[in-house]
Design a protein around this motif. Structure first.
Motif, PDB file in Angstrom:
ATOM      1  N   LEU A  91      43.303  39.088  26.323  1.00 48.69           N
ATOM      2  CA  LEU A  91      42.411  40.053  27.082  1.00 48.69           C
ATOM      3  C   LEU A  91      41.151  39.853  26.772  1.00 48.69           C
ATOM      4  CD1 LEU A  91      44.857  43.121  26.940  1.00 48.69           C
ATOM      5  CD2 LEU A  91      44.231  41.814  28.822  1.00 48.69           C
ATOM      6  N   LEU A  92      40.621  39.418  25.467  1.00 45.49           N
ATOM      7  CA  LEU A  92      39.356  39.433  24.941  1.00 45.49           C
ATOM      8  C   LEU A  92      38.625  38.307  25.504  1.00 45.49           C
ATOM      9  CD1 LEU A  92      36.991  40.480  23.092  1.00 45.49           C
ATOM     10  CD2 LEU A  92      38.116  38.880  21.326  1.00 45.49           C
ATOM     11  N   VAL A 101      30.047  35.274  29.207  1.00 50.25           N
ATOM     12  CA  VAL A 101      30.004  33.889  29.217  1.00 50.25           C
ATOM     13  C   VAL A 101      30.798  33.031  29.714  1.00 50.25           C
ATOM     14  CG1 VAL A 101      30.578  33.258  26.693  1.00 50.25           C
ATOM     15  CG2 VAL A 101      28.555  32.070  27.788  1.00 50.25           C
ATOM     16  N   GLN A 102      30.549  31.841  30.528  1.00 52.97           N
ATOM     17  CA  GLN A 102      31.475  31.050  31.237  1.00 52.97           C
ATOM     18  C   GLN A 102      31.125  29.602  30.887  1.00 52.97           C
ATOM     19  OE1 GLN A 102      32.518  32.218  35.102  1.00 52.97           O
ATOM     20  NE2 GLN A 102      33.697  30.133  35.570  1.00 52.97           N
ATOM     21  N   ALA A 103      32.285  28.695  30.827  1.00 57.45           N
ATOM     22  CA  ALA A 103      31.752  27.198  30.375  1.00 57.45           C
ATOM     23  C   ALA A 103      31.552  26.639  32.082  1.00 57.45           C
ATOM     24  CB  ALA A 103      32.652  26.645  29.632  1.00 57.45           C
ATOM     25  N   PHE A 104      30.794  25.799  32.050  1.00 58.73           N
ATOM     26  CA  PHE A 104      30.524  24.887  33.494  1.00 58.73           C
ATOM     27  C   PHE A 104      30.398  23.497  33.232  1.00 58.73           C
ATOM     28  CE2 PHE A 104      27.943  23.789  36.983  1.00 58.73           C
ATOM     29  CZ  PHE A 104      28.881  24.008  38.121  1.00 58.73           C
ATOM     30  N   LYS A 105      30.846  22.481  33.973  1.00 65.11           N
ATOM     31  CA  LYS A 105      30.851  21.074  33.841  1.00 65.11           C
ATOM     32  C   LYS A 105      29.683  20.753  35.045  1.00 65.11           C
ATOM     33  CE  LYS A 105      34.194  18.673  34.495  1.00 65.11           C
ATOM     34  NZ  LYS A 105      35.624  17.558  34.353  1.00 65.11           N
ATOM     35  N   ILE A 106      28.784  19.928  34.728  1.00 68.81           N
ATOM     36  CA  ILE A 106      28.063  19.041  35.566  1.00 68.81           C
ATOM     37  C   ILE A 106      28.673  17.634  36.320  1.00 68.81           C
ATOM     38  CG2 ILE A 106      25.685  18.066  36.208  1.00 68.81           C
ATOM     39  CD1 ILE A 106      25.707  21.253  35.309  1.00 68.81           C
ATOM     40  N   HIS A 163      28.147  19.620  29.715  1.00 70.57           N
ATOM     41  CA  HIS A 163      28.865  21.056  29.466  1.00 70.57           C
ATOM     42  C   HIS A 163      27.782  21.682  29.029  1.00 70.57           C
ATOM     43  CE1 HIS A 163      32.018  17.783  29.782  1.00 70.57           C
ATOM     44  NE2 HIS A 163      32.708  18.722  30.031  1.00 70.57           N
ATOM     45  N   LEU A 164      27.884  23.162  30.068  1.00 70.18           N
ATOM     46  CA  LEU A 164      26.975  24.164  29.648  1.00 70.18           C
ATOM     47  C   LEU A 164      27.487  25.581  29.539  1.00 70.18           C
ATOM     48  CD1 LEU A 164      26.096  25.453  32.496  1.00 70.18           C
ATOM     49  CD2 LEU A 164      24.788  23.532  32.849  1.00 70.18           C
ATOM     50  N   LEU A 165      26.921  26.529  28.865  1.00 71.19           N
ATOM     51  CA  LEU A 165      27.540  27.784  29.102  1.00 71.19           C
ATOM     52  C   LEU A 165      26.504  28.967  29.870  1.00 71.19           C
ATOM     53  CD1 LEU A 165      28.132  28.493  25.268  1.00 71.19           C
ATOM     54  CD2 LEU A 165      29.713  27.784  27.115  1.00 71.19           C
ATOM     55  N   VAL A 166      27.180  29.586  30.746  1.00 69.46           N
ATOM     56  CA  VAL A 166      26.231  30.527  31.621  1.00 69.46           C
ATOM     57  C   VAL A 166      26.746  31.754  31.236  1.00 69.46           C
ATOM     58  CG1 VAL A 166      26.379  31.138  34.037  1.00 69.46           C
ATOM     59  CG2 VAL A 166      26.954  28.810  33.616  1.00 69.46           C
ATOM     60  N   ASN A 167      25.477  32.421  31.204  1.00 74.46           N
ATOM     61  CA  ASN A 167      24.958  33.848  30.549  1.00 74.46           C
ATOM     62  C   ASN A 167      25.500  34.578  31.820  1.00 74.46           C
ATOM     63  OD1 ASN A 167      24.173  36.555  29.921  1.00 74.46           O
ATOM     64  ND2 ASN A 167      22.528  35.690  28.622  1.00 74.46           N
ATOM     65  N   LYS A 168      26.679  35.629  31.886  1.00 72.84           N
ATOM     66  CA  LYS A 168      27.025  36.335  33.077  1.00 72.84           C
ATOM     67  C   LYS A 168      26.711  37.556  33.040  1.00 72.84           C
ATOM     68  CE  LYS A 168      30.853  35.191  34.901  1.00 72.84           C
ATOM     69  NZ  LYS A 168      32.163  34.919  35.380  1.00 72.84           N
ATOM     70  N   LEU A 194      26.810  33.711  39.715  1.00 73.67           N
ATOM     71  CA  LEU A 194      27.500  34.043  38.529  1.00 73.67           C
ATOM     72  C   LEU A 194      26.796  34.119  37.300  1.00 73.67           C
ATOM     73  CD1 LEU A 194      30.319  31.272  39.271  1.00 73.67           C
ATOM     74  CD2 LEU A 194      30.381  33.769  40.054  1.00 73.67           C
ATOM     75  N   GLY A 195      25.823  33.399  37.075  1.00 72.29           N
ATOM     76  CA  GLY A 195      24.858  33.789  35.816  1.00 72.29           C
ATOM     77  C   GLY A 195      24.092  32.686  35.761  1.00 72.29           C
ATOM     78  N   LYS A 196      22.967  32.746  34.709  1.00 74.93           N
ATOM     79  CA  LYS A 196      21.949  32.039  34.324  1.00 74.93           C
ATOM     80  C   LYS A 196      22.372  30.953  33.205  1.00 74.93           C
ATOM     81  CE  LYS A 196      17.290  31.716  32.628  1.00 74.93           C
ATOM     82  NZ  LYS A 196      16.224  32.347  32.074  1.00 74.93           N
ATOM     83  N   ALA A 197      22.278  29.464  33.528  1.00 71.27           N
ATOM     84  CA  ALA A 197      22.766  28.383  32.489  1.00 71.27           C
ATOM     85  C   ALA A 197      21.542  28.611  31.533  1.00 71.27           C
ATOM     86  CB  ALA A 197      22.596  27.005  33.213  1.00 71.27           C
ATOM     87  N   PHE A 198      22.376  28.406  30.312  1.00 70.74           N
ATOM     88  CA  PHE A 198      21.276  28.515  28.949  1.00 70.74           C
ATOM     89  C   PHE A 198      21.309  27.856  27.879  1.00 70.74           C
ATOM     90  CE2 PHE A 198      24.782  30.901  27.736  1.00 70.74           C
ATOM     91  CZ  PHE A 198      24.941  31.132  26.273  1.00 70.74           C
ATOM     92  N   ILE A 199      22.455  27.094  27.728  1.00 66.47           N
ATOM     93  CA  ILE A 199      22.736  26.013  26.657  1.00 66.47           C
ATOM     94  C   ILE A 199      23.898  24.865  26.921  1.00 66.47           C
ATOM     95  CG2 ILE A 199      24.522  27.377  25.229  1.00 66.47           C
ATOM     96  CD1 ILE A 199      22.904  26.690  22.462  1.00 66.47           C
ATOM     97  N   LEU A 200      23.234  23.712  26.549  1.00 67.94           N
ATOM     98  CA  LEU A 200      24.428  22.700  26.555  1.00 67.94           C
ATOM     99  C   LEU A 200      25.208  22.775  25.289  1.00 67.94           C
ATOM    100  CD1 LEU A 200      21.997  19.828  27.765  1.00 67.94           C
ATOM    101  CD2 LEU A 200      23.915  20.910  29.189  1.00 67.94           C
ATOM    102  N   TYR A 201      26.422  22.725  25.389  1.00 68.33           N
ATOM    103  CA  TYR A 201      27.519  22.756  24.151  1.00 68.33           C
ATOM    104  C   TYR A 201      28.104  21.170  24.023  1.00 68.33           C
ATOM    105  CZ  TYR A 201      31.522  23.510  27.254  1.00 68.33           C
ATOM    106  OH  TYR A 201      32.667  23.354  28.138  1.00 68.33           O
ATOM    107  N   TRP A 202      27.859  20.228  25.016  1.00 69.05           N
ATOM    108  CA  TRP A 202      28.403  19.191  25.051  1.00 69.05           C
ATOM    109  C   TRP A 202      28.094  18.303  26.326  1.00 69.05           C
ATOM    110  CZ3 TRP A 202      30.878  17.169  20.960  1.00 69.05           C
ATOM    111  CH2 TRP A 202      31.939  16.020  21.045  1.00 69.05           C
TER     112      TRP A 202
END
Length: 214
Positions: A23-24, A33-38, A52-57, A179-187
């Motif tokens: 649930l969390l 936050v949601q992960a997204f791949k280019i 691979h980036l994170l999107v601030n939702k 869905l949100g703003k992309a803010f950081i690359l994590y991979w």
């Protein structure tokens, strides 16, 4: 008897922990936050294939899940934001582009130069790969508009201007589909290399990991 009850108690604790964790995770993915791949090069050189980036939702506000209706707004979408949104032509597909025009803006492109409200914009992220200028009758790529951005809509373009399928071709994005703003690359690595191969591991772009997206 007490041993059986103890086993049930331990099982229940694990079950409750798993349910809470699921649930969390769903809550975080839906609202935080949601992960997204280019998958394509439309945002080169800002974003590379395999990033691979994170999107601030929640940066723009809290929305009703699935409907996209804003219930608690925080800030407006701004020109220059890199946003992930549902593709208007197929809402099952997510796209990522840069915001060029917001509601009330007039967008025009003359020989690859972008104008907003009659003024050329500072466009440091734009990448032009072809010197050829296409006539508006042939393609909207290099000459487009002018066009007024309606209320609750945005006009978006890829940074790889000569190789991006964006608002020039299919129109505006409804803000409820953002869905949100992309803010950081994590991979980041080369997804053309076989998974679980040495070449895939060797392609890891260590220098891009943890980079903020501008």
């Amino acid at each position: 008897m007490s041993g059986k009850n103890s086993s049930k108690s331990v099982f229940r604790e694990y079950f409750e922990a798993i349910v809470i964790a699921v649930l969390l995770a769903l809550f975080i993915r839906t609202f935080v936050v949601q992960a997204f791949k280019i998958p394509s090069g439309s945002m080169l050189p800002t974003l590379q294939i395999g990033d691979h980036l994170l999107v601030n939702k929640f940066i723009y506000g809290i929305k009703v899940p699935f409907s996209g209706k804003m219930i608690v707004p925080f800030k407006k979408i701004s020109r220059g934001d890199v946003v992930v949104f549902r593709f208007p032509k197929d809402r099952s597909v997510d796209y990522i582009k840069r915001v060029i025009g917001t509601p009330g803006d007039t967008v025009e492109i003359k020989n690859k130069q972008v104008f907003v409200n009659g003024e050329p914009i500072d466009d440091p992220h734009a990448h032009i790969s072809s010197s050829a200028i296409l006539d508006k009758k042939v393609s909207p790529r290099d000459n487009f508009g002018p066009i007024l951005v309606p209320e609750d809509r945005i006009f978006v373009m890829g940074d790889n201007r000569d190789n991006s399928y964006d608002s020039r071709f299919w129109g505006f994005v409804d803000q409820k589909d953002v869905l949100g703003k992309a803010f950081i690359l994590y991979w980041s690595w080369d997804i053309k290399e076989p998974l679980f191969s040495f070449d895939r591991f060797a392609s890891i772009r260590w220098g891009r990991i943890a980079n903020l997206i501008d």
